[in-house]
Design an enzyme around this catalytic site. Structure first.
Site, mmCIF file in Angstrom:
data_model
loop_
_atom_site.group_PDB
_atom_site.id
_atom_site.type_symbol
_atom_site.label_atom_id
_atom_site.label_comp_id
_atom_site.label_asym_id
_atom_site.label_seq_id
_atom_site.Cartn_x
_atom_site.Cartn_y
_atom_site.Cartn_z
ATOM 1 N N GLU A 25 0.821 -1.211 0.000
ATOM 2 C CA GLU A 25 0.000 0.000 0.000
ATOM 3 C C GLU A 25 0.860 1.268 0.000
ATOM 4 O O GLU A 25 0.548 2.225 -0.699
ATOM 5 C CB GLU A 25 -0.942 -0.004 1.211
ATOM 6 N N HIS A 28 2.030 2.193 -3.466
ATOM 7 C CA HIS A 28 1.032 2.900 -4.278
ATOM 8 C C HIS A 28 1.078 4.398 -3.989
ATOM 9 O O HIS A 28 1.098 5.229 -4.908
ATOM 10 C CB HIS A 28 -0.382 2.383 -3.967
#
Length: 217
Positions: A25, A28
């Site tokens: 995550e 990203h």
């Protein structure tokens, strides 16, 4: 399976799984920031602090249940989870259509890199003659978890990363039509799980990842 074995299974997989999901995550958010979207950065999501990314259900409950199910049955299985999605405003990205590909690919790419690092660590542990089996098991878990997460996320179904990548690669007209299936994406994924087809769909991506990792063993 006795309680000690179950606890050992959880302790082996806990660190690799939390790292795999957290770094996925954060990657990203980092790449989104690089291409011009500060949303994740302003919300404190471009960080390796797991507490910023952990989802109680997706990061802890679901993987734990899947691990326990595999351990109790004595059968191998797919273990995966998810974190709180990192918010990305694609309209803020420079050249959004192309940048979306890189933002989406950052997560699976981070998992592949982690699998490689776990493989290198495994090789180092073996070379120095460390005899504690726990460390070998953690390294193997790190490789397996990251390759599974990479393969799962590369499936070209929206809202998975593979779906984002495919949307960015398609011509605008086809990309728009393809994006309309996103509300049904999770239903498609669950259908693959229930029919036992998920492992078949993931197989090419897993072979790809493992072929790279093996070069470092």
């Amino acid at each position: 399976m006795d309680t000690n074995s179950i606890i050992q299974t959880i302790t082996v997989y806990a660190i690799p799984l939390i790292l795999a999901i957290t770094i996925h995550e954060a990657a990203h958010g980092y790449v989104a920031r690089y291409f011009g979207d500060q949303t994740a950065w302003m919300l404190g999501r471009v960080t390796l602090n797991p507490m910023k990314h952990i989802d109680p259900v997706g990061t802890i409950l679901v993987p734990a249940v899947m691990l326990l199910g595999s351990a109790v049955s004595g059968l191998g299985g797919i273990v995966f989870g998810w974190a709180k999605p990192v918010p990305v405003n694609f309209r803020n990205l420079r050249n959004p259509k192309q940048a979306m590909i890189w933002v989406a690919a950052a997560g699976p790419g981070a998992n592949l890199l982690q699998a490689i690092i776990w493989a290198i660590l495994l090789k180092v542990i073996y070379s120095v003659g460390l005899t504690e089996n726990y460390f070998y098991e953690v390294c193997l878990a790190g490789i397996n978890v990251n390759i599974m997460l990479m393969a799962l996320n590369l499936i070209p179904i929206l809202p998975l990363d593979g779906g984002r990548i495919l949307t960015g690669l398609l011509p605008p007209g086809l990309a728009y039509k393809y994006s309309r299936i996103e509300p049904y994406g999770m239903y498609i994924l669950f259908a693959l799980i229930l029919t036992g087809m998920l492992s078949i769909v993931m197989k090419p991506f897993m072979h790809f990842g493992l072929s790279i990792v093996k070069a470092f063993l």
